[in-house]
Design an enzyme around this catalytic site. Structure first.
Site, mmCIF file in Angstrom:
data_model
loop_
_atom_site.group_PDB
_atom_site.id
_atom_site.type_symbol
_atom_site.label_atom_id
_atom_site.label_comp_id
_atom_site.label_asym_id
_atom_site.label_seq_id
_atom_site.Cartn_x
_atom_site.Cartn_y
_atom_site.Cartn_z
ATOM 1 N N GLY A 1 0.835 -1.199 0.000
ATOM 2 C CA GLY A 1 0.000 0.000 0.000
ATOM 3 C C GLY A 1 0.867 1.246 0.000
ATOM 4 C CD GLN B 1 3.162 5.922 2.480
ATOM 5 O OE1 GLN B 1 2.184 5.398 1.967
ATOM 6 N NE2 GLN B 1 4.068 5.237 3.127
ATOM 7 C CB CYS C 1 4.352 2.441 7.443
ATOM 8 S SG CYS C 1 4.064 3.953 6.500
ATOM 9 C CG LEU C 2 6.587 0.920 1.647
ATOM 10 C CD1 LEU C 2 6.077 1.152 0.225
ATOM 11 C CD2 LEU C 2 7.819 0.019 1.629
ATOM 12 C CG HIS D 1 -1.381 1.755 7.126
ATOM 13 N ND1 HIS D 1 -0.532 1.397 8.142
ATOM 14 C CD2 HIS D 1 -0.609 2.445 6.235
ATOM 15 C CE1 HIS D 1 0.679 1.851 7.900
ATOM 16 N NE2 HIS D 1 0.669 2.479 6.729
ATOM 17 C CD GLU D 2 -1.420 2.836 2.496
ATOM 18 O OE1 GLU D 2 -0.991 3.993 2.368
ATOM 19 O OE2 GLU D 2 -0.674 1.881 2.797
ATOM 20 C CG HIS E 1 -0.092 7.257 4.999
ATOM 21 N ND1 HIS E 1 1.044 7.744 5.605
ATOM 22 C CD2 HIS E 1 0.078 5.909 4.935
ATOM 23 C CE1 HIS E 1 1.858 6.727 5.890
ATOM 24 N NE2 HIS E 1 1.292 5.613 5.506
#
Ligand code: Y12
Ligand code: CO
Length: 171
Positions: free
Chosen positions: A45, A50, A95-96, A137-138, A141
């Site tokens: 994701g 990001q 998370c990236l 989660h996304e 962001h």
């Protein structure tokens, strides 16, 4: 094109992203770049912020039964909203933008997602399990929130200590 991913504690990750109003070629190229970026980093994701673009767009690609991530199982989610959230579940999230750190986070178990696709068409999706978790989660962001903000005080303190140490060791 592979885009650089912003990592914690970069303040850009705290920005609330703006609604998408133009569903044009430039958005389509950007979504393609997001996919290439996410796959090259072994992610499932990625939110636009990001990669330093504060628009309400995210992509998700949950691996299929053979572990493959292809454009066939790619979801491009624009201007999303969560409806009818139900239940709660714990999952160890990563998370990236917070590399090397995984922690249990509580989320809704299932939800209905309203969103637009890359052409601006309205879509509705019923989500549960990993997909529902990844969506939440996304979307966080897009609202300038990271999963580490959902940790208890003690776990957050432990994270800050470990993350700082790992950052120093990288240099
Ligand atoms: C459940 C929970 C959270 C999500 C959000 C999407 N998260 C990711 O895609 C995270 C991916 C990730 C990949 C990493 O790279 C490798 O594993 C090679 C990584 O790197 C390190 O840990 C060093 C961190 C996170 C979806 C579903
Ligand atoms: Co993330």
């Amino acid at each position: 094109m592979i885009l650089p991913i912003i990592t914690y504690p970069n303040k850009q990750l705290k920005v609330r992203s703006s609604e998408v109003t133009s569903f044009n070629e430039s958005l389509h190229c950007f979504l393609d770049d997001m996919f290439e970026t996410m796959i090259s980093s072994n992610g499932i994701g990625l939110a636009a912020i990001q990669v330093a673009n504060p628009i309400r767009a995210l992509i998700l690609c949950i691996p299929d039964d053979e572990g493959n991530q292809t454009k066939e199982n790619l979801l491009e989610i624009i201007n999303p909203s969560i409806h009818n959230p139900k239940g709660s579940t714990l999952y160890q999230e990563g998370c990236l933008s917070v590399p090397g750190f995984y922690e249990d986070v509580e989320r809704y178990e299932s939800l209905t997602l309203h969103y637009q696709n890359r052409h601006g068409d309205p879509c509705v999706l019923e989500a549960s399990e990993l997909l529902a978790i990844a969506i939440q989660h996304e979307i966080d962001h897009l609202d300038g929130k990271l999963f580490i903000e959902k940790l208890t005080y003690n776990r957050r303190k432990k994270f800050e200590k470990e993350y700082k140490k790992a950052q120093k060791e990288k240099k």
